[in-house]
Design an enzyme around this catalytic site. Structure first.
Site, mmCIF file in Angstrom:
data_model
loop_
_atom_site.group_PDB
_atom_site.id
_atom_site.type_symbol
_atom_site.label_atom_id
_atom_site.label_comp_id
_atom_site.label_asym_id
_atom_site.label_seq_id
_atom_site.Cartn_x
_atom_site.Cartn_y
_atom_site.Cartn_z
ATOM 1 N N CYS A 81 0.839 -1.199 0.000
ATOM 2 C CA CYS A 81 0.000 0.000 0.000
ATOM 3 C C CYS A 81 0.879 1.256 0.000
ATOM 4 C CB CYS A 81 -0.990 -0.026 1.161
ATOM 5 S SG CYS A 81 -2.363 1.146 0.945
ATOM 6 N N HIS A 187 -3.710 -4.748 -0.263
ATOM 7 C CA HIS A 187 -3.292 -5.310 1.023
ATOM 8 C C HIS A 187 -3.354 -6.840 0.974
ATOM 9 C CE1 HIS A 187 -3.085 -1.699 3.610
ATOM 10 N NE2 HIS A 187 -3.991 -1.215 2.772
ATOM 11 N N GLU A 189 -2.538 -8.841 3.268
ATOM 12 C CA GLU A 189 -2.977 -9.317 4.585
ATOM 13 C C GLU A 189 -4.483 -9.179 4.784
ATOM 14 O OE1 GLU A 189 -2.310 -4.920 5.330
ATOM 15 O OE2 GLU A 189 -1.511 -6.478 4.001
#
Length: 210
Positions: A81, A187, A189
């Site tokens: 990001c 992202h 994650e």
């Protein structure tokens, strides 16, 4: 055992990233310690918020030089990001700010290129498009797999480094790579199994040589 250093410079969703790495069996340490970063096999540079503030924190902590030194030594580095955006030469987010200069190009507002009336920031799941040759970072993904974005700015003037794009009325840079340095605008994650697959690929050796 492979180790990953998640750079802690006061910006980023660090512990969800650490948890994602743990889910694929990778030991990660959230750290601002130069020796721990140097000792790690892989480095991840996360980030959320404004480019100028994050760049200043990275410089003031001394970690900007650490990242550049480790990149020059050939260590695999992944920016996520805002962390991806910091890899570039400069950003035009609320002024003009210098980045790490590890990837050629610059960061500009998505408002300059997307259709008027679309929501900014761009938030949500979007399909990845890889072009003719899929980068090893995406070895476990297929064309059109979706990942999660939250951003108002995008990387441009970086054609030679783009390894994935996403559509938001315009084609936006989704991921980049230059040698051992990679970056994801989205992202991993927060991207479910697709994101875990990307992190797994990053933790494997071949990414370092692409």
């Amino acid at each position: 055992m492979l180790s990953v250093a998640i750079i802690d410079y006061g910006v980023g969703n660090l512990f969800s990233l650490k948890s994602s790495l743990a889910a694929i069996g990778v030991t990660a340490r959230v750290t601002a310690d130069e020796r721990e970063i140097a000792a790690a096999d892989r480095i991840i540079l996360p980030g959320v918020g404004a480019f100028g503030d994050a760049a200043a924190k990275l410089r003031d902590s001394g970690l900007a030089e650490v990242v550049k030194r480790e990149a020059a030594a050939g260590k695999p580095i992944l920016g996520i990001c805002l962390g991806m955006q910091l890899l570039f030469e400069k950003s035009f987010e609320y002024g003009e700010h210098e980045g790490l200069g590890l990837i050629k190009g610059e960061i500009r507002p998505i408002a300059d290129v997307i259709d008027k009336g679309l929501k900014i920031p761009h938030i949500g799941w979007n399909a990845l498009h890889f072009g003719e040759k899929k980068h090893p970072l995406f070895r476990y993904l297929k064309e059109g797999d979706c990942v999660y974005f939250v951003h108002s700015y995008y990387a441009t003037r970086c054609k030679d480094s783009v390894i994935a794009t996403a559509e938001y009325s315009a084609e936006l840079t989704a991921a980049v790579a230059s040698g051992n340095v990679c970056g994801c605008q989205f992202h991993p994650e927060k991207s479910g199994n697709a994101g875990l697959s990307i992190l797994r690929a990053f933790c494997e050796g071949e990414v370092a040589t692409c």
